[in-house]
Design a protein around this motif. Structure first.
Motif, PDB file in Angstrom:
ATOM      1  N   ASP A  46     -12.441  -7.954   4.653  1.00 60.98           N
ATOM      2  CA  ASP A  46     -12.749  -9.300   5.143  1.00 60.98           C
ATOM      3  C   ASP A  46     -11.686 -10.317   4.754  1.00 60.98           C
ATOM      4  O   ASP A  46     -11.902 -11.526   4.841  1.00 60.98           O
ATOM      5  N   SER A  47     -10.528  -9.816   4.328  1.00 61.72           N
ATOM      6  CA  SER A  47      -9.490 -10.713   3.829  1.00 61.72           C
ATOM      7  C   SER A  47      -9.028 -11.699   4.896  1.00 61.72           C
ATOM      8  O   SER A  47      -8.950 -11.382   6.076  1.00 61.72           O
ATOM      9  N   LYS A  48      -8.726 -12.914   4.434  1.00 61.93           N
ATOM     10  CA  LYS A  48      -8.162 -13.904   5.353  1.00 61.93           C
ATOM     11  C   LYS A  48      -6.686 -13.648   5.557  1.00 61.93           C
ATOM     12  O   LYS A  48      -6.090 -14.134   6.511  1.00 61.93           O
ATOM     13  N   SER A  49      -6.083 -12.924   4.629  1.00 60.81           N
ATOM     14  CA  SER A  49      -4.654 -12.602   4.776  1.00 60.81           C
ATOM     15  C   SER A  49      -4.503 -11.387   5.686  1.00 60.81           C
ATOM     16  O   SER A  49      -4.749 -10.259   5.287  1.00 60.81           O
ATOM     17  N   LYS A  50      -4.091 -11.668   6.920  1.00 62.44           N
ATOM     18  CA  LYS A  50      -3.956 -10.598   7.910  1.00 62.44           C
ATOM     19  C   LYS A  50      -2.960  -9.546   7.436  1.00 62.44           C
ATOM     20  O   LYS A  50      -3.167  -8.345   7.545  1.00 62.44           O
ATOM     21  N   LYS A  51      -1.853 -10.052   6.906  1.00 62.89           N
ATOM     22  CA  LYS A  51      -0.797  -9.159   6.463  1.00 62.89           C
ATOM     23  C   LYS A  51      -1.247  -8.339   5.257  1.00 62.89           C
ATOM     24  O   LYS A  51      -1.021  -7.135   5.193  1.00 62.89           O
ATOM     25  N   GLY A  52      -1.902  -9.016   4.325  1.00 65.78           N
ATOM     26  CA  GLY A  52      -2.388  -8.337   3.135  1.00 65.78           C
ATOM     27  C   GLY A  52      -3.342  -7.215   3.490  1.00 65.78           C
ATOM     28  O   GLY A  52      -3.262  -6.111   2.946  1.00 65.78           O
ATOM     29  N   LYS A  53      -4.208  -7.497   4.439  1.00 66.13           N
ATOM     30  CA  LYS A  53      -5.203  -6.521   4.857  1.00 66.13           C
ATOM     31  C   LYS A  53      -4.553  -5.351   5.580  1.00 66.13           C
ATOM     32  O   LYS A  53      -4.908  -4.193   5.386  1.00 66.13           O
ATOM     33  N   MET A  54      -3.571  -5.673   6.422  1.00 71.99           N
ATOM     34  CA  MET A  54      -2.919  -4.620   7.194  1.00 71.99           C
ATOM     35  C   MET A  54      -2.137  -3.675   6.282  1.00 71.99           C
ATOM     36  O   MET A  54      -2.183  -2.465   6.426  1.00 71.99           O
ATOM     37  N   LYS A  55      -1.431  -4.250   5.336  1.00 71.96           N
ATOM     38  CA  LYS A  55      -0.575  -3.417   4.481  1.00 71.96           C
ATOM     39  C   LYS A  55      -1.371  -2.570   3.515  1.00 71.96           C
ATOM     40  O   LYS A  55      -0.964  -1.452   3.195  1.00 71.96           O
ATOM     41  N   LEU A  56      -2.454  -3.111   3.028  1.00 70.32           N
ATOM     42  CA  LEU A  56      -3.257  -2.350   2.065  1.00 70.32           C
ATOM     43  C   LEU A  56      -4.677  -2.884   2.071  1.00 70.32           C
ATOM     44  O   LEU A  56      -4.902  -4.064   1.824  1.00 70.32           O
ATOM     45  N   ASN A  57      -5.621  -1.966   2.368  1.00 71.17           N
ATOM     46  CA  ASN A  57      -7.027  -2.347   2.355  1.00 71.17           C
ATOM     47  C   ASN A  57      -7.766  -1.384   1.430  1.00 71.17           C
ATOM     48  O   ASN A  57      -7.973  -0.225   1.771  1.00 71.17           O
ATOM     49  N   PHE A  58      -8.145  -1.881   0.255  1.00 69.41           N
ATOM     50  CA  PHE A  58      -8.791  -1.000  -0.719  1.00 69.41           C
ATOM     51  C   PHE A  58     -10.096  -0.410  -0.196  1.00 69.41           C
ATOM     52  O   PHE A  58     -10.508   0.661  -0.615  1.00 69.41           O
ATOM     53  N   ASP A  59     -10.756  -1.117   0.741  1.00 70.46           N
ATOM     54  CA  ASP A  59     -12.012  -0.592   1.289  1.00 70.46           C
ATOM     55  C   ASP A  59     -11.794   0.685   2.097  1.00 70.46           C
ATOM     56  O   ASP A  59     -12.730   1.426   2.344  1.00 70.46           O
ATOM     57  N   LYS A  60     -10.569   0.893   2.545  1.00 66.26           N
ATOM     58  CA  LYS A  60     -10.313   2.069   3.378  1.00 66.26           C
ATOM     59  C   LYS A  60      -9.631   3.204   2.637  1.00 66.26           C
ATOM     60  O   LYS A  60      -9.422   4.276   3.202  1.00 66.26           O
ATOM     61  N   MET A  61      -9.255   2.952   1.394  1.00 65.76           N
ATOM     62  CA  MET A  61      -8.469   3.946   0.660  1.00 65.76           C
ATOM     63  C   MET A  61      -9.146   5.308   0.573  1.00 65.76           C
ATOM     64  O   MET A  61      -8.508   6.342   0.707  1.00 65.76           O
ATOM     65  N   SER A  62     -10.465   5.315   0.335  1.00 63.70           N
ATOM     66  CA  SER A  62     -11.133   6.601   0.108  1.00 63.70           C
ATOM     67  C   SER A  62     -11.316   7.380   1.405  1.00 63.70           C
ATOM     68  O   SER A  62     -11.529   8.587   1.366  1.00 63.70           O
ATOM     69  N   THR A  63     -11.226   6.706   2.554  1.00 65.48           N
ATOM     70  CA  THR A  63     -11.487   7.419   3.809  1.00 65.48           C
ATOM     71  C   THR A  63     -10.220   7.705   4.613  1.00 65.48           C
ATOM     72  O   THR A  63     -10.276   8.413   5.608  1.00 65.48           O
ATOM     73  N   MET A  64      -9.083   7.143   4.217  1.00 65.46           N
ATOM     74  CA  MET A  64      -7.884   7.364   5.042  1.00 65.46           C
ATOM     75  C   MET A  64      -7.296   8.757   4.818  1.00 65.46           C
ATOM     76  O   MET A  64      -7.612   9.437   3.842  1.00 65.46           O
ATOM     77  N   LYS A  65      -6.446   9.166   5.769  1.00 66.04           N
ATOM     78  CA  LYS A  65      -5.827  10.487   5.652  1.00 66.04           C
ATOM     79  C   LYS A  65      -4.946  10.554   4.401  1.00 66.04           C
ATOM     80  O   LYS A  65      -4.383   9.539   3.969  1.00 66.04           O
ATOM     81  N   VAL A  66      -4.803  11.756   3.891  1.00 65.22           N
ATOM     82  CA  VAL A  66      -4.099  11.943   2.626  1.00 65.22           C
ATOM     83  C   VAL A  66      -2.674  11.381   2.670  1.00 65.22           C
ATOM     84  O   VAL A  66      -2.255  10.648   1.769  1.00 65.22           O
ATOM     85  N   GLY A  67      -1.940  11.697   3.726  1.00 61.59           N
ATOM     86  CA  GLY A  67      -0.545  11.253   3.809  1.00 61.59           C
ATOM     87  C   GLY A  67      -0.434   9.750   3.686  1.00 61.59           C
ATOM     88  O   GLY A  67       0.424   9.216   2.983  1.00 61.59           O
ATOM     89  N   LYS A  68      -1.309   9.063   4.408  1.00 68.74           N
ATOM     90  CA  LYS A  68      -1.301   7.611   4.393  1.00 68.74           C
ATOM     91  C   LYS A  68      -1.661   7.090   2.998  1.00 68.74           C
ATOM     92  O   LYS A  68      -1.026   6.168   2.484  1.00 68.74           O
ATOM     93  N   ARG A  69      -2.669   7.715   2.401  1.00 69.69           N
ATOM     94  CA  ARG A  69      -3.106   7.254   1.081  1.00 69.69           C
ATOM     95  C   ARG A  69      -2.007   7.437   0.042  1.00 69.69           C
ATOM     96  O   ARG A  69      -1.761   6.554  -0.790  1.00 69.69           O
ATOM     97  N   VAL A  70      -1.341   8.569   0.108  1.00 72.13           N
ATOM     98  CA  VAL A  70      -0.239   8.805  -0.831  1.00 72.13           C
ATOM     99  C   VAL A  70       0.834   7.731  -0.653  1.00 72.13           C
ATOM    100  O   VAL A  70       1.351   7.175  -1.623  1.00 72.13           O
ATOM    101  N   GLY A  71       1.134   7.432   0.605  1.00 78.34           N
ATOM    102  CA  GLY A  71       2.129   6.392   0.883  1.00 78.34           C
ATOM    103  C   GLY A  71       1.725   5.069   0.274  1.00 78.34           C
ATOM    104  O   GLY A  71       2.529   4.379  -0.349  1.00 78.34           O
ATOM    105  N   LYS A  72       0.447   4.700   0.446  1.00 73.17           N
ATOM    106  CA  LYS A  72      -0.059   3.431  -0.096  1.00 73.17           C
ATOM    107  C   LYS A  72      -0.003   3.438  -1.631  1.00 73.17           C
ATOM    108  O   LYS A  72       0.437   2.473  -2.246  1.00 73.17           O
ATOM    109  N   LEU A  73      -0.469   4.533  -2.227  1.00 69.12           N
ATOM    110  CA  LEU A  73      -0.507   4.607  -3.692  1.00 69.12           C
ATOM    111  C   LEU A  73       0.894   4.501  -4.286  1.00 69.12           C
ATOM    112  O   LEU A  73       1.123   3.795  -5.276  1.00 69.12           O
ATOM    113  N   ASN A  74       1.821   5.199  -3.666  1.00 65.71           N
ATOM    114  CA  ASN A  74       3.206   5.157  -4.159  1.00 65.71           C
ATOM    115  C   ASN A  74       3.787   3.752  -4.028  1.00 65.71           C
ATOM    116  O   ASN A  74       4.572   3.304  -4.865  1.00 65.71           O
ATOM    117  N   LYS A  75       3.374   3.046  -2.965  1.00 66.22           N
ATOM    118  CA  LYS A  75       3.834   1.667  -2.791  1.00 66.22           C
ATOM    119  C   LYS A  75       3.221   0.751  -3.837  1.00 66.22           C
ATOM    120  O   LYS A  75       3.888  -0.144  -4.361  1.00 66.22           O
TER     121      LYS A  75
END
Lengths: 151, 139
Positions: free
Chosen positions: B64-93
């Motif tokens: 529900d973030s007001k920061s569009k960019k913040g939400k697009m780049k990283l959304n903690f609500d979606k971390m547990s359900t996203m594909k592994v490759g994507k999650r690894v990319g996010k975590l490493n970032k």
């Protein structure tokens, strides 16, 4: 007065040509390259990468004639150095899996956000603009390709 | 069409030259290259890390973030359900930006200094992220 200034500026422009930057080197054989090492990448994705990304994000830059003329040359050199520094597909296989995953995720972000390819680049390279369909293709490929690494 | 050397053309040229010179300042960032071993594959957030995330990150990086960019780049609500490759990319970032002190943004911290990560929290968050990411590497 105007004439004097004009001549002065012209001389300045000519002198500037001697102090232009050295453009980043072009290397056409890159054994660690993404596409070279991943022949399974779909053809349409290869084309998108080569047409819209590789000029800056690889060692295989094709320089247009005006990139040698200062002050344009400064911009070109700076942008390409910066681009290769951030992500250079020619060195893809030198990255570890984590950094590859982050790079692929970053590609998704900059495509969705319309940050890339840069407007100043597509203004001069019309064919490098991505259609909505191409963007979708590229984004779903990055996700798939990233996921494959962790099977 | 003839290109005439006019005052206008030349001042344009001069302004371009000047802007280029101004734009010449740039920064270089080096990314550390490291490899890690496989342990278990899962996504868990220990309570102490969750607290850090809630205080310093979640405000912008949620569904529900007001920061569009913040939400697009990283959304903690979606971390547990996203594909592994994507999650690894996010975590490493996450690991990268926290180590480099790039997040939370400096501008944001000027307004909300209490959201800053202290050194201990920074370390905790960064090592959690890199450990989470590294467990997916099996080689």
């Amino acid at each position: 007065m105007i004439k004097k200034l004009t001549i002065l500026l012209l001389i300045g422009f000519l002198i500037l040509q001697f102090f232009g930057p050295e453009l980043p080197e072009v290397i056409n054989k890159n054994p660690k390259d993404l596409i070279t090492n991943n022949p399974d990448i779909p053809e349409d994705i290869k084309t998108i990468l080569q047409v819209s990304c590789y000029d800056c994000h690889s060692n295989e830059t094709t320089y247009p004639w005006y990139s040698n003329i200062a002050p344009v040359s400064f911009l070109v050199a700076r942008d390409i150095n910066h681009a290769r520094d951030d992500l250079n597909f020619s060195n893809w296989e030198d990255m570890n899996k984590l950094d590859k995953a982050s790079a692929l995720d970053e590609i998704t972000d900059v495509i969705i956000d319309d940050e890339m390819p840069m407007a100043i680049y597509t203004a001069m390279h019309r064919g490098a603009s991505l259609s909505d369909q191409q963007k979708e293709l590229l984004v779903s490929w990055t996700e798939e390709f990233s996921d494959q690494m962790f099977d | 069409m003839k290109l005439q050397i006019t005052m206008k053309n030349l001042s344009l040229l001069l302004s371009i030259t000047l802007s280029v010179i101004i734009l010449m300042s740039f920064t270089n960032k080096n990314k550390a290259v490291k490899t890690y071993e496989l342990s278990e594959v899962n996504y868990t957030v220990p309570n102490d890390v969750q607290e850090i995330i809630n205080n310093s990150c979640y405000g912008c990086h949620n569904s529900d973030s007001k920061s569009k960019k913040g939400k697009m780049k990283l959304n903690f609500d979606k971390m547990s359900t996203m594909k592994v490759g994507k999650r690894v990319g996010k975590l490493n970032k996450i690991h990268g930006v926290v180590e480099e002190n790039d997040m939370p943004p400096k501008k944001f911290l000027k307004k909300y200094p209490e959201k800053a990560l202290n050194e201990e929290d920074s370390k905790k968050l960064a090592s959690w992220a890199i450990e989470m990411a590294s467990q997916y590497i099996n080689e």
